[in-house]
Write a protein that holds these residues in place. Structure first.
Motif, PDB file in Angstrom:
ATOM      1  N   THR A  10       0.887  -1.344   0.044  1.00 30.14           N
ATOM      2  CA  THR A  10      -0.147  -0.060  -0.107  1.00 30.14           C
ATOM      3  C   THR A  10       1.017   1.228   0.042  1.00 30.14           C
ATOM      4  OG1 THR A  10      -0.200   0.222   2.494  1.00 30.14           O
ATOM      5  CG2 THR A  10      -1.956  -1.130   1.344  1.00 30.14           C
ATOM      6  N   ILE A  14       1.024   4.217  -2.645  1.00 30.94           N
ATOM      7  CA  ILE A  14       0.992   5.539  -2.386  1.00 30.94           C
ATOM      8  C   ILE A  14       2.040   6.419  -3.070  1.00 30.94           C
ATOM      9  CG2 ILE A  14       1.058   7.356  -0.525  1.00 30.94           C
ATOM     10  CD1 ILE A  14      -0.280   5.357   1.100  1.00 30.94           C
ATOM     11  N   LEU A  18       1.776   9.774  -5.932  1.00 35.53           N
ATOM     12  CA  LEU A  18       1.964  10.954  -4.946  1.00 35.53           C
ATOM     13  C   LEU A  18       1.667  12.004  -6.165  1.00 35.53           C
ATOM     14  CD1 LEU A  18       5.331  10.640  -2.812  1.00 35.53           C
ATOM     15  CD2 LEU A  18       2.762  10.586  -2.130  1.00 35.53           C
ATOM     16  N   ILE A  22      -4.765   9.523  -5.535  1.00 38.46           N
ATOM     17  CA  ILE A  22      -4.469   8.382  -4.522  1.00 38.46           C
ATOM     18  C   ILE A  22      -6.006   7.985  -4.355  1.00 38.46           C
ATOM     19  CG2 ILE A  22      -3.733   7.652  -2.523  1.00 38.46           C
ATOM     20  CD1 ILE A  22      -1.431   9.527  -3.004  1.00 38.46           C
ATOM     21  N   TYR A  24      -8.319   5.787  -2.109  1.00 35.11           N
ATOM     22  CA  TYR A  24      -8.372   5.007  -0.814  1.00 35.11           C
ATOM     23  C   TYR A  24      -9.089   3.603  -0.869  1.00 35.11           C
ATOM     24  CZ  TYR A  24      -6.992   8.524   2.350  1.00 35.11           C
ATOM     25  OH  TYR A  24      -6.157   9.691   2.966  1.00 35.11           O
ATOM     26  N   ILE A  27      -6.371   1.365  -1.948  1.00 35.17           N
ATOM     27  CA  ILE A  27      -5.390   1.124  -0.766  1.00 35.17           C
ATOM     28  C   ILE A  27      -6.170   0.149   0.098  1.00 35.17           C
ATOM     29  CG2 ILE A  27      -4.652   2.065   1.577  1.00 35.17           C
ATOM     30  CD1 ILE A  27      -4.194   4.939   0.217  1.00 35.17           C
ATOM     31  N   ILE A  54       0.382  11.028   3.677  1.00 29.80           N
ATOM     32  CA  ILE A  54       0.398  11.347   1.917  1.00 29.80           C
ATOM     33  C   ILE A  54       0.613  12.936   1.978  1.00 29.80           C
ATOM     34  CG2 ILE A  54      -1.331  11.637   0.102  1.00 29.80           C
ATOM     35  CD1 ILE A  54      -2.668   9.038   1.458  1.00 29.80           C
TER      36      ILE A  54
END
Length: 294
Positions: A10, A14, A18, A22, A24, A27, A54
């Motif tokens: 994960t 990320i 960047l 991103i 969630y 993730i 983040i």
């Protein structure tokens, strides 16, 4: 070990995004648990929230772009997810202590947040009192609150505070005196927030009103209460006795950083249960499966 690999995957995701959106949901899918549970897990392992991590990584990389490239500040702002140059400038100054324009012109000190990497640790600083139980299916009933996943940490304490003031806890006590089954006491349950529906989740303040056992009598919920049914599962049940919220928070931290990576178990896809009893006695119920069975 596989669990640690997933958590590090994960972080890799990320890192690779960047300068992009991103997700969630992505993730949580990589981690194999709900968005809310991953956010909570991350905060206990990393000692900072996922959103803070983040943001810090993006501002770290943005600083490199500011001082090492000729890109316009507005373009760098957009690249790292800021809607305007003003919002980026404020965030940059709050993090680094200087304006991006000054960082580009002058030699200044800038702040750096390195990429996180998780490893197995065996500290053994304190015992954890727990038991592994094969628990039959059971039903809880209480009051359900629909909340935004990213606001859960601030809203959940408010939900409990309101429940003590508006009579909800008195109604739950009435149900509890009829049932008194395990998981015992008043229960806090975070349900939902899975990938595909990660923006909102349900939080229950409830009591157990039925356990699938021949000696258990089913108790009816009161009008206006919501019900959640748990399937038969394996539960790791941890004592979390002591002053709140520290006692429960310490259990989570040790569970995610010490117990789970070394246990041979992985998280099952069921809501975590916090059980609040009298005299500062608490339990945390976390559903698990054998690592090679998942």
């Amino acid at each position: 070990m596989d669990w640690i690999k997933r958590i590090n995957s994960t972080v890799d995701y990320i890192e690779e995004n960047l300068d992009k959106e991103i997700s969630y949901e992505k993730i949580s899918k990589i981690a194999g648990c709900s968005v809310y549970n991953f956010q909570r897990m991350f905060s206990y392992i990393a000692d900072k929230s996922l959103s803070e991590y983040i943001r810090s990584r993006r501002l770290t990389m943005a600083a490199f772009d500011v001082i090492n490239s000729k890109e316009k500040i507005i373009d760098i702002a957009m690249k790292y997810g800021y809607e305007s140059q003003d919002s980026f400038t404020r965030a940059f100054k709050n993090f680094h202590g200087v304006l991006p324009s000054k960082a580009r012109k002058d030699i200044v000190k800038l702040k750096s947040c390195p990429k996180i990497s998780f490893q197995i640790t065996i500290k053994g600083e304190a015992y954890m009192n727990y038991q592994i139980e094969q628990w039959p299916s059971f039903t809880v009933s209480g009051f359900k609150h629909r909340i935004k996943t990213n606001e859960a940490f601030s809203f959940i304490p408010q939900i409990w505070d309101t429940a003590w003031k508006d009579g909800a806890m008195e109604q739950l006590m009435g149900l509890f005196t009829q049932a008194d089954y395990r998981p015992a006491g008043f229960l806090g349950i975070s349900a939902g927030g899975k990938w595909g529906e990660s923006e909102k989740m349900d939080y229950y303040i409830a009591v157990t009103r039925y356990v699938d056992d021949p000696q258990c009598k089913r108790v009816k919920p009161l009008e206006g209460m919501s019900t959640f049914e748990f399937p038969k599962a394996t539960w790791a049940i941890f004592e979390a006795n002591g002053e709140l919220p520290d006692a429960v928070q310490q259990v989570y931290k040790k569970f995610y950083t010490e117990w789970l990576p070394n246990s041979g178990y992985e998280l099952d896809d069921l809501p975590v249960i916090e059980s609040y009893m009298q005299d500062n006695r608490q339990e945390v119920w976390i559903a698990v499966v054998k690592a090679n069975d998942k």
